[in-house]
Motif scaffolding. Sequence first.
Motif, PDB file in Angstrom:
ATOM      1  N   CYS A 117      14.981  14.988   9.378  1.00 42.76           N
ATOM      2  CA  CYS A 117      14.312  15.075   8.068  1.00 42.76           C
ATOM      3  C   CYS A 117      14.116  13.698   7.432  1.00 42.76           C
ATOM      4  O   CYS A 117      13.460  13.596   6.389  1.00 42.76           O
ATOM      5  CB  CYS A 117      15.121  15.956   7.123  1.00 42.76           C
ATOM      6  SG  CYS A 117      15.292  17.671   7.684  1.00 42.76           S
ATOM      7  N   THR A 174       5.086  16.774   3.599  1.00 37.74           N
ATOM      8  CA  THR A 174       5.674  18.054   3.983  1.00 37.74           C
ATOM      9  C   THR A 174       6.659  17.830   5.119  1.00 37.74           C
ATOM     10  O   THR A 174       6.338  17.133   6.083  1.00 37.74           O
ATOM     11  CB  THR A 174       4.565  19.024   4.448  1.00 37.74           C
ATOM     12  OG1 THR A 174       3.567  19.107   3.436  1.00 37.74           O
ATOM     13  CG2 THR A 174       5.125  20.403   4.731  1.00 37.74           C
ATOM     14  N   PRO A 175       7.855  18.415   5.019  1.00 39.06           N
ATOM     15  CA  PRO A 175       8.813  18.273   6.118  1.00 39.06           C
ATOM     16  C   PRO A 175       8.305  18.962   7.383  1.00 39.06           C
ATOM     17  O   PRO A 175       7.576  19.954   7.301  1.00 39.06           O
ATOM     18  CB  PRO A 175      10.074  18.937   5.590  1.00 39.06           C
ATOM     19  CG  PRO A 175       9.640  19.805   4.477  1.00 39.06           C
ATOM     20  CD  PRO A 175       8.369  19.233   3.931  1.00 39.06           C
ATOM     21  N   SER A 208       8.478  21.153  10.897  1.00 35.07           N
ATOM     22  CA  SER A 208       9.129  22.430  11.215  1.00 35.07           C
ATOM     23  C   SER A 208      10.512  22.177  11.812  1.00 35.07           C
ATOM     24  O   SER A 208      11.442  22.950  11.590  1.00 35.07           O
ATOM     25  CB  SER A 208       8.273  23.260  12.153  1.00 35.07           C
ATOM     26  OG  SER A 208       8.038  22.573  13.358  1.00 35.07           O
ATOM     27  N   CYS A 219      12.529  19.750  10.965  1.00 35.63           N
ATOM     28  CA  CYS A 219      13.390  19.487   9.805  1.00 35.63           C
ATOM     29  C   CYS A 219      13.787  20.795   9.133  1.00 35.63           C
ATOM     30  O   CYS A 219      14.958  21.002   8.813  1.00 35.63           O
ATOM     31  CB  CYS A 219      12.666  18.565   8.823  1.00 35.63           C
ATOM     32  SG  CYS A 219      13.492  18.394   7.230  1.00 35.63           S
ATOM     33  N   CYS A 220      12.825  21.664   8.916  1.00 40.40           N
ATOM     34  CA  CYS A 220      13.106  22.946   8.253  1.00 40.40           C
ATOM     35  C   CYS A 220      14.083  23.787   9.067  1.00 40.40           C
ATOM     36  O   CYS A 220      14.986  24.414   8.503  1.00 40.40           O
ATOM     37  CB  CYS A 220      11.809  23.707   7.996  1.00 40.40           C
ATOM     38  SG  CYS A 220      10.750  22.901   6.781  1.00 40.40           S
ATOM     39  N   LEU A 225      17.537  22.303   8.620  1.00 37.74           N
ATOM     40  CA  LEU A 225      18.069  22.643   7.306  1.00 37.74           C
ATOM     41  C   LEU A 225      18.535  24.096   7.264  1.00 37.74           C
ATOM     42  O   LEU A 225      19.603  24.402   6.720  1.00 37.74           O
ATOM     43  CB  LEU A 225      17.014  22.397   6.226  1.00 37.74           C
ATOM     44  CG  LEU A 225      17.446  22.681   4.791  1.00 37.74           C
ATOM     45  CD1 LEU A 225      18.613  21.788   4.389  1.00 37.74           C
ATOM     46  CD2 LEU A 225      16.281  22.498   3.849  1.00 37.74           C
ATOM     47  N   GLN A 226      17.765  24.985   7.852  1.00 35.44           N
ATOM     48  CA  GLN A 226      18.122  26.398   7.860  1.00 35.44           C
ATOM     49  C   GLN A 226      19.382  26.673   8.677  1.00 35.44           C
ATOM     50  O   GLN A 226      20.074  27.662   8.443  1.00 35.44           O
ATOM     51  CB  GLN A 226      16.967  27.236   8.389  1.00 35.44           C
ATOM     52  CG  GLN A 226      15.788  27.275   7.439  1.00 35.44           C
ATOM     53  CD  GLN A 226      14.550  27.893   8.065  1.00 35.44           C
ATOM     54  OE1 GLN A 226      14.557  28.305   9.223  1.00 35.44           O
ATOM     55  NE2 GLN A 226      13.462  27.940   7.298  1.00 35.44           N
TER      56      GLN A 226
END
Length: 88
Positions: free
Chosen positions: A37, A49-50, A52, A54-55, A58-59
């Motif tokens: 990220c 926008t981060p 996918s 990165c997302c 994070l999740q």
Amino acid sequence: MGASRISQVILVLLIVALVARTHGQTCPNQLGNLNVCAPFVVPGSTDATPSSECCLALQSVDRDCLCNTVRIATTLPTQCNFPVTCGN
């Protein structure tokens, strides 16, 4: 308290300590995965926008781990006598 009862109490305490130790080692590993990220969070970044990746990273971070880390991070400037005012 009998020897059997003491053994049971010791066993429970050992299990609790092991779970706490394992969770403690997991949080830094999960936070380390957030390095993907960096392009989004580094000041001056042009990425709006981060990614996918990165997302997903994070999740995968445990909610308690993330919340505790954010809570601690927000108290650091005060604890280090380094006043910080952040704007948008």
